[in-house]
Design a protein around this motif. Structure first.
Motif, PDB file in Angstrom:
ATOM      1  N   LEU A 420      11.636 -26.830 -18.308  1.00 57.32           N
ATOM      2  CA  LEU A 420      10.944 -26.924 -17.025  1.00 57.32           C
ATOM      3  C   LEU A 420      11.304 -25.744 -16.122  1.00 57.32           C
ATOM      4  N   ASN A 421      12.579 -25.344 -16.151  1.00 50.21           N
ATOM      5  CA  ASN A 421      12.995 -24.179 -15.345  1.00 50.21           C
ATOM      6  C   ASN A 421      12.278 -22.915 -15.815  1.00 50.21           C
ATOM      7  N   LEU A 422      12.179 -22.749 -17.143  1.00 49.50           N
ATOM      8  CA  LEU A 422      11.474 -21.584 -17.684  1.00 49.50           C
ATOM      9  C   LEU A 422      10.004 -21.620 -17.278  1.00 49.50           C
ATOM     10  N   PHE A 423       9.438 -22.812 -17.266  1.00 51.79           N
ATOM     11  CA  PHE A 423       8.035 -22.981 -16.882  1.00 51.79           C
ATOM     12  C   PHE A 423       7.816 -22.504 -15.443  1.00 51.79           C
ATOM     13  N   HIS A 424       8.755 -22.839 -14.551  1.00 53.61           N
ATOM     14  CA  HIS A 424       8.637 -22.410 -13.153  1.00 53.61           C
ATOM     15  C   HIS A 424       8.881 -20.904 -13.017  1.00 53.61           C
ATOM     16  N   GLU A 425       9.746 -20.343 -13.886  1.00 49.22           N
ATOM     17  CA  GLU A 425       9.974 -18.884 -13.874  1.00 49.22           C
ATOM     18  C   GLU A 425       8.699 -18.130 -14.246  1.00 49.22           C
ATOM     19  N   GLU A 427       5.673 -19.026 -13.626  1.00 48.75           N
ATOM     20  CA  GLU A 427       4.817 -19.005 -12.436  1.00 48.75           C
ATOM     21  C   GLU A 427       5.351 -18.018 -11.399  1.00 48.75           C
ATOM     22  N   ALA A 428       6.714 -17.953 -11.271  1.00 49.74           N
ATOM     23  CA  ALA A 428       7.324 -17.039 -10.296  1.00 49.74           C
ATOM     24  C   ALA A 428       7.078 -15.577 -10.670  1.00 49.74           C
ATOM     25  N   ASP A 429       6.951 -15.307 -11.990  1.00 54.12           N
ATOM     26  CA  ASP A 429       6.690 -13.935 -12.444  1.00 54.12           C
ATOM     27  C   ASP A 429       5.226 -13.531 -12.294  1.00 54.12           C
ATOM     28  N   GLY A 430       4.424 -14.435 -11.743  1.00 55.14           N
ATOM     29  CA  GLY A 430       3.026 -14.116 -11.516  1.00 55.14           C
ATOM     30  C   GLY A 430       2.115 -14.405 -12.686  1.00 55.14           C
ATOM     31  N   LEU A 431       2.649 -15.032 -13.732  1.00 56.18           N
ATOM     32  CA  LEU A 431       1.821 -15.400 -14.882  1.00 56.18           C
ATOM     33  C   LEU A 431       1.292 -16.813 -14.696  1.00 56.18           C
ATOM     34  N   GLU A 432       0.102 -17.058 -15.196  1.00 57.90           N
ATOM     35  CA  GLU A 432      -0.496 -18.383 -15.104  1.00 57.90           C
ATOM     36  C   GLU A 432      -0.234 -19.151 -16.405  1.00 57.90           C
ATOM     37  N   PRO A 433       0.493 -20.262 -16.341  1.00 59.68           N
ATOM     38  CA  PRO A 433       0.696 -21.079 -17.558  1.00 59.68           C
ATOM     39  C   PRO A 433      -0.649 -21.531 -18.121  1.00 59.68           C
ATOM     40  N   ASP A 434      -0.768 -21.488 -19.436  1.00 57.24           N
ATOM     41  CA  ASP A 434      -2.040 -21.858 -20.061  1.00 57.24           C
ATOM     42  C   ASP A 434      -1.975 -23.287 -20.595  1.00 57.24           C
ATOM     43  N   ILE A 435      -3.050 -23.703 -21.265  1.00 61.55           N
ATOM     44  CA  ILE A 435      -3.173 -25.063 -21.780  1.00 61.55           C
ATOM     45  C   ILE A 435      -2.085 -25.370 -22.812  1.00 61.55           C
ATOM     46  N   VAL A 436      -1.690 -24.337 -23.574  1.00 64.46           N
ATOM     47  CA  VAL A 436      -0.666 -24.549 -24.615  1.00 64.46           C
ATOM     48  C   VAL A 436       0.667 -24.912 -23.972  1.00 64.46           C
ATOM     49  N   MET A 437       1.065 -24.173 -22.927  1.00 65.92           N
ATOM     50  CA  MET A 437       2.345 -24.431 -22.253  1.00 65.92           C
ATOM     51  C   MET A 437       2.359 -25.824 -21.624  1.00 65.92           C
ATOM     52  N   TYR A 438       1.275 -26.161 -20.939  1.00 56.27           N
ATOM     53  CA  TYR A 438       1.187 -27.496 -20.334  1.00 56.27           C
ATOM     54  C   TYR A 438       1.276 -28.590 -21.406  1.00 56.27           C
ATOM     55  N   SER A 439       0.569 -28.389 -22.497  1.00 56.24           N
ATOM     56  CA  SER A 439       0.545 -29.407 -23.560  1.00 56.24           C
ATOM     57  C   SER A 439       1.920 -29.600 -24.172  1.00 56.24           C
ATOM     58  N   ILE A 440       2.648 -28.494 -24.387  1.00 56.01           N
ATOM     59  CA  ILE A 440       4.004 -28.578 -24.958  1.00 56.01           C
ATOM     60  C   ILE A 440       4.903 -29.402 -24.055  1.00 56.01           C
ATOM     61  N   LEU A 441       4.867 -29.112 -22.762  1.00 59.31           N
ATOM     62  CA  LEU A 441       5.739 -29.819 -21.813  1.00 59.31           C
ATOM     63  C   LEU A 441       5.335 -31.285 -21.657  1.00 59.31           C
TER      64      LEU A 441
END
Length: 803
Positions: A420-425, A427-441
Motif C-alpha cells: 500500500l505504501n508503494l502504491f501511494h509512492e 501516485e506521489a511520483d506523478g504516475l497514474e496507477p492502472d487497472i492491474v495495480m488496483y486489481s492486485i491490491l
C-alpha cells in the motif's frame, strides 16, 4: 513396432529358410520350375516342402492357379479358402511370399499385398511395406507410392523415421528404385506434418549421398511455414531451392555465396518451433561451410538453449563467443538475464550488471525489468527495490509493469502494508496507477480479510473512471463471502448481474459455492436455474459445487443418482473432474457405502481421470475402515510412484488405523516415513500416537515419547496432555496426573472449569486423592471465586463434604 526380419539380396536368390524345411532348397527355383505345373490340384507340399500348410497352399495357388485362370488376383476376392490361408500365415512368412511374387510377377505382388491388407485385414511388417514401395516406384506408379507411404507413416506415427531409415539403409541399399523411395518417404512425412521425421530422412539422405528432389524440398519447406516465410521475404523461389539444397551440401553453400543472415533466419525459425537440436546442427554446419557465425547467430542459439532449459550449454556457448573473436553485446546479456529469470537462478543473475559494466556495456530498461521480475518471482523484494533505485540513479524511467511486479511480489509475500505504501509512492511520483495495480491490491486485501479497504480502493478506481475488470469483481465478491458477509456479497452480486454488467460464470460459482458451504442448497439451486435461464454456460466448477451441496444435504444416496448427475455434466459439453468423483466418493464413505467408493474409483480410472491427493485420501480412509491397512500403505507408495506427495491427512489416516488396531510398530514406521519425505507430523499425528501408546502399550513409552516431543519443541496440543492425564488417572498415578495438569496450565493452554471438573472427577472416581487436597490444589491454580461453588458442589457430589 518396426523390425527387420530378413535381409534382402535383390541380385541373388532369396533365402527362404525361414519357413522351408531344407535351407538348401531354393524356393525361387521351385517357383520357376513349377510356374505352370501339370497337376494344379496336387498337394502343395509336393512343390514347396514347408512346415506351414497355409504357406504351401498359398504359394501353389499364386504360382499356378492364378497364373492360369486370371491375370490378376483381384477377381478372387471372394474366394473363401484364400482368406483362410492368409489368416494362417505370419508376418515373416508373408514377407517371403511377397518377395517371391515381386521377382516373378510384380503386379501379382501388388494385388496380393493390397488384397490381404485391405480385404482380409492382414498386418504386414514394415519390410513388406517397403518391398511394395519399391515395386510401385519401379513401375513408375508414383501416385500409388505416395498414398502407400503416407498411410504407412501415419500408422507408425511421429518418431518412426529413425527405424524406417535404418531398415531402408540395411535391407534395400542396392535396389533400383531406392532413391525414389527415400524421396517419397521424406515427402510423406512432410505432408503428414511430421516435421522432425521429414528432417531426419533428409539428414540420412545427405549422409548416404542420395539426391533430394526439388519436390521433396518444397514439401518440407511448405511444412516449415516460419522458415519458408522468412526466406521468401528476402530471396527468390529459385534461391530458396539452392539454399535448402545447399544446407545439405556444404560445397554448394560456399559456391552460391549464402550469407550468415540466411542461416540466422533458419536457426531462429527452428528455435521458435522448439527444435533447438536442429538449429544447433545448422550452427555447426556454418563452420563446415566456412561461414563464420556473428553475434546474432550466437544470441539466437543461446536464447533457444535457455528456453529449452539447457542453461549450462547456453552459458558455455556464450563463453565460446570470445574464443572466436566475438564480444557479447547488450542483447546477449539481456538473453542471459532472461535465462536466469526463467530458471529462477537469480543469485547468479545478480552479477550480470557487474559483468556488463566491466565491458562498458550499459544495462537498459529490458535488463533491469528482467532482473527485477526474477527477484520478485523468488520473493527477494529488497534486491528488486535496490535495482529500482539503481535505475533512477541512471535516469531510466521505471515502467508501470515494474511497479505492478513489485506490488504483486509484496502482496504474495504478505507485506500488504508495504504494498500500500508503494502504491501511494507511485501516485506521489506523478504516475497514474492502472487497472492491474488496483486489481492486485484489491485481490490481496480481500484475501487478508480487509474487505472494506478493498471496497474503498474499488470506489476510488471507479471515480478515476478506471473500469474494474472481472478480476477485481471476483476478488471483492470472494472476499465478502470468505469473511461471512453473505448478505453484503449478495447485494454486490445482484448489482453486477441485474444491471447486465457482466455474465461471468465465476461470479455465480463464488455465490453458489458459498451458499452450499453454508448449507443453503435451495438458494444455490435457484442461482443455478437462473444461470440456465440467462443462457450462461455452467462450468465443471458449477456442477462440482452443486454436487457437493447435494451430497452434504444427503440428497445423493446411491450410485444411480451420482451417475445421473455425471451424465448432466456430459450433456452440457463438459467433462467431470477428479473433484467431481472425489466428492461422490467422500459422500459414500461418510454413509458407510465403501463398495460405492471403489466403484466410483473404477469408473474414474476407466475414463482416464487422474486421482488427486484428496481422492487417494478418501481411498485410504475407505481401506482403513474395512481393516485393510496394508492396502492403504500400498496406496501411499503408489502416490509417491506417480509423483504425488501424500499430505499429513493421508498419513494420519493410516497411522490412526494402525493405532486403533494396536499395531504401534507400523504406526511409528509411518511416522518416520513422514519425516523421511520432509513432511512434518502435526498435533493430530502426535495425539494419535500418544493415544495409541496409552491404550495398547506401556504407559512409560507414552511418557517417554511425550517428553521427547517436549524437548524438541514440537508444539504439543492440549489434547496430548489430557490424554496422558486420563491414562495416569486410570493407572492410579495421581501425582503424575496432577503434574501434567500443572504443566498444561503453566504452558498457557486455556483451561476451563470443565477441565478442572474433569480432573477432579477422574481423581475422585479412582479414590486416588483426598477431596480436600484435590480441592486446594485445584483452587491454587484458579482464582475464579464464581466457580468455587461449582467445584464445591462437585466435592459434595463425590461424597467429600468433610473438606
Amino acid at each position: 513396432m518396426l523390425r527387420s526380419t530378413i535381409r534382402f539380396f535383390p541380385k541373388s536368390q532369396f533365402p527362404f529358410s525361414i519357413f522351408f524345411c531344407s535351407p538348401s532348397t531354393s524356393a525361387a527355383a521351385l517357383a520357376v520350375a513349377h510356374d505352370e505345373p501339370s497337376n494344379p490340384t496336387a498337394s502343395s507340399s509336393q512343390f514347396f516342402p514347408t512346415k506351414n500348410e497355409a504357406v504351401s497352399k498359398l504359394l501353389l495357388f499364386l504360382f499356378s492357379t492364378v497364373s492360369i485362370k486370371a491375370p490378376s488376383i483381384t477377381k478372387l476376392r471372394g474366394d473363401p479358402p484364400l482368406e483362410a490361408w492368409v489368416s494362417g500365415v505370419n508376418a515373416s512368412e508373408m514377407e517371403g511370399i511377397v518377395e517371391l511374387l515381386r521377382r516373378k510377377k510384380p503386379q501379382l505382388a501388388l494385388d496380393f499385398f493390397f488384397l490381404s491388407k485391405n480385404k482380409y485385414g492382414f498386418k504386414h511388417s514394415m519390410s513388406c511395406h517397403l518391398i511394395i514401395a519399391h515395386v510401385l516406384a519401379g513401375r513408375q506408379r508414383l501416385r500409388g507410392l505416395k498414398f502407400h507411404l503416407q498411410e504407412m507413416v501415419k500408422e507408425e506415427g511421429s518418431g518412426s523415421a529413425p527405424a524406417l531409415c535404418e531398415l531402408l539403409q540395411n535391407n534395400f541399399d542396392y535396389w533400383v528404385a531406392h532413391n525414389v523411395v527415400w524421396n517419397m518417404l521424406a515427402f510423406a512425412y512432410s505432408t503428414s506434418e511430421m516435421v522432425a521425421d521429414a528432417l531426419f530422412v533428409l539428414s540420412k539422405m545427405k549422409d548416404l549421398n542420395l539426391q533430394v528432389s526439388i519436390r521433396t524440398y518444397n514439401s518440407v519447406l511448405q511444412c516449415l511455414t516460419d522458415v519458408y516465410n522468412e526466406i521468401k521475404a528476402s530471396q527468390s523461389e529459385y534461391t530458396n531451392s539452392i539454399l535448402i539444397n545447399g544446407l545439405c551440401r556444404p560445397i554448394l553453400v560456399r559456391e552460391s555465396g549464402i550469407s550468415v543472415v540466411c542461416f540466422n533466419s533458419i536457426m531462429s525459425a527452428f528455435c521458435k518451433m522448439g527444435l533447438v537440436d536442429v538449429a544447433t546442427s545448422f550452427f555447426c554446419m556454418m563452420f563446415k561451410c566456412g561461414i563464420h557465425p556473428d553475434v546474432c547467430s550466437y544470441n539466437i542459439l543461446i536464447h533457444g538453449l535457455f528456453i529449452d532449459g539447457s542453461m549450462e550449454e547456453g552459458l558455455k556457448l556464450a563463453s565460446d563467443m570470445e574464443v572466436h573473436g566475438l564480444e557479447p553485446d547488450l542483447v546477449t546479456y539481456n538473453i542471459i538475464a532472461k535465462g536466469f529469470h526463467l530458471l529462477g537462478m537469480m543469485s547468479e543473475g545478480s552479477n550480470i550488471i557487474t559483468h556488463m559494466l566491466q565491458r562498458d556495456i550499459l544495462p537498459n530498461i529490458v535488463t533491469y525489468t528482467t532482473l527485477i521480475s526474477g527477484h520478485c518471482q523468488i520473493g527477494n523484494v529488497s534486491e528488486a527495490f535496490r535495482l529500482m533505485d539503481e535505475m533512477r540513479s541512471r535516469g531510466i524511467q521505471i515502467p508501470e509493469i515494474t511497479y505492478s511486479m513489485l506490488l504483486h511480489s509484496l502482496c504474495k509475500s504478505g507485506f500488504l502494508d508495504d504494498a500500500l505504501n508503494l502504491f501511494h509512492e507511485i501516485e506521489a511520483d506523478g504516475l497514474e496507477p492502472d487497472i492491474v495495480m488496483y486489481s492486485i491490491l484489491i485481490h490481496a486485501l480481500c484475501k487478508q480479510g480487509r474487505v472494506h479497504k478493498a471496497v474503498q480502493l474499488y470506489k476510488e478506481m471507479c471515480l478515476k473512471k478506471i473500469n474494474p475488470n472481472s478480476f477485481a469483481h471476483r476478488s471483492i465478491l470472494f472476499g465478502l463471502c470468505e469473511n461471512g458477509l453473505i448478505k453484503e456479497a449478495r447485494k454486490y452480486f445482484d448489482v453486477l448481474t441485474n444491471d447486465d454488467l457482466m455474465d461471468d460464470i465465476v461470479l455465480y460459482n463464488i455465490m453458489i459455492d458459498r451458499y452450499v458451504k453454508h448449507g443453503d442448497v435451495r438458494e444455490a439451486g435457484r442461482l443455478y436455474e437462473y444461470i440456465l435461464k440467462r443462457g450462461i454456460t455452467p462450468s465443471t466448477i458449477t456442477f462440482n459445487s452443486m454436487i457437493y451441496g447435494l451430497c452434504k444435504a444427503r440428497k445423493v444416496r446411491n450410485l444411480l443418482e451420482a451417475r445421473e448427475l455425471i451424465k448432466n455434466i456430459y450433456s452440457n459439453g463438459l467433462v467431470p473432474s477428479a473433484v467431481t468423483y472425489t466428492t461422490f466418493m467422500d459422500a459414500f464413505y461418510e454413509e458407510g457405502n465403501i463398495k460405492a467408493v471403489f466403484e466410483m474409483l473404477s469408473e474414474m480410472e476407466a475414463k482416464h481421470i487422474e486421482p488427486t491427493c484428496v481422492t487417494y485420501t478418501v481411498i485410504i480412509k475407505s481401506y482403513c475402515k474395512i481393516g485393510r491397512l496394508q492396502k492403504s500403505v500400498q496406496i501411499l507408495k503408489d502416490m509417491f510412484a506417480k509423483g504425488l506427495s501424500p499430505d499429513g491427512q493421508s498419513f494420519n489416516t493410516v497411522i490412526q488405523g494402525f493405532s486403533q488396531a494396536g499395531d504401534m510398530k507400523n504406526a511409528f514406521c509411518l511416522h518416520n516415513e513422514m519425516l523421511r519425505h520432509n513432511l512434518q507430523p502435526s498435533h493430530v499425528t502426535h495425539n494419535i500416537l500418544i493415544n495409541g501408546l496409552c491404550m495398547f502399550w506401556d504407559l512409560r513409552v507414552a511418557d517417554t515419547f511425550f517428553s521427547f516431543l517436549q524437548d524438541q519443541n514440537m508444539g504439543l496440543s492440549k489434547q496430548a496432555y489430557t490424554t496422558l492425564i486420563k491414562a495416569h488417572c486410570a493407572k492410579g498415578d495421581a501425582k503424575k496426573a496432577m503434574l501434567l495438569f500443572q504443566q498444561m496450565v503453566e504452558n498457557g493452554f486455556e483451561v476451563s472449569i470443565r477441565d478442572y471438573i474433569a480432573v477432579i472427577n477422574r481423581l475422585c472416581k479412582h479414590r486416588l486423592i483426598h477431596g480436600e487436597i484435590c480441592f486446594k490444589r485445584i483452587l491454587h491454580h484458579r482464582n475464579d471465586h464464581d466457580s468455587i461453588y461449582q467445584l464445591l458442589s462437585l466435592v459434595i457430589k463425590c461424597g467429600l463434604d468433610q473438606c
